[in-house]
Write a protein that holds these residues in place. Structure first.
Motif, PDB file in Angstrom:
ATOM      1  N   SER A  20      40.355  39.930  42.640  1.00 33.09           N
ATOM      2  CA  SER A  20      40.474  38.848  41.663  1.00 33.09           C
ATOM      3  C   SER A  20      39.552  39.201  40.503  1.00 33.09           C
ATOM      4  O   SER A  20      38.756  40.133  40.584  1.00 33.09           O
ATOM      5  CB  SER A  20      40.091  37.496  42.282  1.00 33.09           C
ATOM      6  N   GLY A  21      39.671  38.486  39.421  1.00 30.37           N
ATOM      7  CA  GLY A  21      38.821  38.770  38.270  1.00 30.37           C
ATOM      8  C   GLY A  21      39.472  39.714  37.282  1.00 30.37           C
ATOM      9  O   GLY A  21      40.691  39.955  37.311  1.00 30.37           O
ATOM     10  N   ALA A  22      38.647  40.289  36.406  1.00 33.07           N
ATOM     11  CA  ALA A  22      39.137  41.011  35.226  1.00 33.07           C
ATOM     12  C   ALA A  22      40.006  42.221  35.539  1.00 33.07           C
ATOM     13  O   ALA A  22      40.918  42.545  34.782  1.00 33.07           O
ATOM     14  CB  ALA A  22      37.948  41.435  34.362  1.00 33.07           C
ATOM     15  N   VAL A  23      39.728  42.948  36.621  1.00 31.54           N
ATOM     16  CA  VAL A  23      40.496  44.168  36.913  1.00 31.54           C
ATOM     17  C   VAL A  23      41.234  44.070  38.246  1.00 31.54           C
ATOM     18  O   VAL A  23      41.421  45.048  38.952  1.00 31.54           O
ATOM     19  CB  VAL A  23      39.591  45.418  36.885  1.00 31.54           C
ATOM     20  N   ALA A  24      41.677  42.861  38.565  1.00 32.28           N
ATOM     21  CA  ALA A  24      42.385  42.646  39.828  1.00 32.28           C
ATOM     22  C   ALA A  24      43.681  43.445  39.902  1.00 32.28           C
ATOM     23  O   ALA A  24      44.140  43.778  40.999  1.00 32.28           O
ATOM     24  CB  ALA A  24      42.674  41.162  40.018  1.00 32.28           C
ATOM     25  N   GLY A  25      44.276  43.768  38.748  1.00 37.35           N
ATOM     26  CA  GLY A  25      45.505  44.563  38.755  1.00 37.35           C
ATOM     27  C   GLY A  25      45.300  45.906  39.421  1.00 37.35           C
ATOM     28  O   GLY A  25      46.136  46.354  40.218  1.00 37.35           O
ATOM     29  N   TYR A  26      44.168  46.546  39.142  1.00 34.41           N
ATOM     30  CA  TYR A  26      43.868  47.825  39.779  1.00 34.41           C
ATOM     31  C   TYR A  26      43.581  47.618  41.266  1.00 34.41           C
ATOM     32  O   TYR A  26      44.026  48.393  42.113  1.00 34.41           O
ATOM     33  CB  TYR A  26      42.664  48.478  39.111  1.00 34.41           C
ATOM     34  N   GLY A  27      42.811  46.589  41.584  1.00 34.53           N
ATOM     35  CA  GLY A  27      42.455  46.329  42.973  1.00 34.53           C
ATOM     36  C   GLY A  27      43.661  46.057  43.849  1.00 34.53           C
ATOM     37  O   GLY A  27      43.745  46.540  44.986  1.00 34.53           O
TER      38      GLY A  27
END
Length: 397
Positions: free
Chosen positions: A50-57
């Motif tokens: 979750s948060g700013a770079v959740a897409g990568y995670g």
């Protein structure tokens, strides 16, 4: 791969204080002997879910899930004369350094995992290092790219820190070689994200290797939406290409606004562009003559049975094409498997030793050898987008 965000409102002192406090907690509960596997091999996942770079995670989680599923379906990991299955323990670091440090301590000291995959970003990964080191539990980041990530301040290697991706210097150098030799550009503008080590590090490496003229360097901040002022400056210059190290979230808008303003030259970027959302944000018609360095190309399935099988399995499970970050995370799990089988032991200290000795391991992101700085040696590709689709892949040596 890889977004390194430090919010402008967060001071270095706050980050340092958080890390020291969390490291202190880890000191009380950690054991220098590390952790040992029980009936199953527990692998922790310290990830930006979750948060700013959740897409990568989320992409990396998918790669991890697929690797665990396949390994368990084949009977597990061979530990000496027995086989043990994997249990993945997923924890969300919320795309924050304090969250990543806390998750690292929890995975190592409470969950008693024997190895950790993640975090995705350099900043979050760096914040985790004190706690995994105290616990003697190795971590493999699929996408932390800062050159110093695996190194201590004195230049010696971090004994429990590894990565599956290239570092910024390698990517920046090879982007410059590609710009010199393939695109034959003489005059280049740079648009870089200066709120992350990722953007500034890549720009610095590119400048050192590029043989032509850097006519202007423009910087933006993570989260910016309007890039017209810097694009107006660039448009007034005579340029053959734009080098844009950053992430799809901003660069999709940069490309869209550049094309709308009449800038038609090629864009060259790094693996932060390697996401289908780049073309979605830019618009397919605008996402033409776009190039980016990447450790993984879907087109490599044409010549690799290993990659083809991975892509087929990924699409069957998730109904979409496998992105680079999923491939890197998938390989990260297999690096841990390789280390366990080579060492014939599933305790965390042995896994760290095994990771450091990986040689010519078959992997979907390329045959991998870990060097003395815990970086992978593997081929690098440059993908070309045309109308938002991968049209061609180049190999850069």
């Amino acid at each position: 791969m890889k977004k390194q965000i430090v919010k402008a409102i967060m001071s270095a002192g706050v980050i340092a204080a958080s890390m020291l406090a969390l490291a202190g907690c880890a000191t009380k509960s950690a054991t220098s002997k590390g952790n040992t596997a029980g009936n199953t091999i527990k692998i922790g996942v310290n990830m930006e879910l979750s948060g700013a770079v959740a897409g990568y995670g989320e992409q990396q989680k998918q790669g991890i899930e697929l690797a665990v599923k396949q390994i368990n379906a084949a009977g597990g990991i061979k530990v000496g004369n027995t086989k043990k299955k994997i249990t993945a323990v997923y924890r969300d670091n919320k795309s924050s350094t304090s969250g990543a440090a806390s998750v690292a301590a929890q995975l190592a000291n409470t969950d008693k995992v024997v190895a950790i995959v993640g975090p995705a970003t350099t900043n979050d990964g760096t914040a985790s290092i004190p706690n995994v080191t105290k616990a003697a539990v190795p971590m493999v980041s699929p996408s932390a790219t800062d050159p110093n990530f695996t190194l201590q301040k004195n230049g010696s290697v971090q004994p429990y820190v590894f990565r599956a991706c290239f570092n910024n210097d390698f990517q920046g150098d090879h982007a410059a070689i590609f710009t010199n030799d393939t695109l034959k550009a003489k005059n280049v503008a740079i648009i870089a994200d200066n709120s992350t080590d990722y953007g500034t590090g890549l720009a610095k490496a590119f400048k050192k290797k590029f043989k032509g003229n850097i006519v202007t360097t423009q910087y933006y901040q993570s989260g910016d939406k309007d890039f017209n002022a810097m694009l107006t400056t660039i448009k007034s210059k005579k340029i053959d290409a734009i080098y844009a190290p950053g992430y799809y979230s901003e660069l999709g808008l940069v490309i869209k606004q550049a094309r709308q303003s009449g800038i038609k030259v090629p864009f060259i970027g790094a693996d932060g562009m390697a996401d289908p959302k780049l073309a979605q944000i830019a618009g397919a018609a605008n996402a033409t003559d776009i190039y980016y360095t990447t450790p993984f190309s879907t087109l490599s399935a044409n010549s690799s049975k290993l990659v083809k099988n991975f892509m087929t399995s990924f699409k069957k499970q998730y109904q979409t094409e496998a992105p680079t970050f999923s491939a890197l995370a998938y390989d990260s799990v297999y690096m841990i498997k390789q280390a366990i089988e080579d060492q014939k032991a599933a305790d965390s200290a042995s896994i760290a030793k095994g990771l450091a000795k990986i040689k010519k391991m078959p992997a979907v992101t390329g045959t991998t050898t870990i060097d003395s700085h815990h970086n992978p040696e593997k081929p690098l590709a440059v993908e070309q987008l045309t109308q938002g689709k991968i049209a061609k892949v180049y190999t850069v040596k």
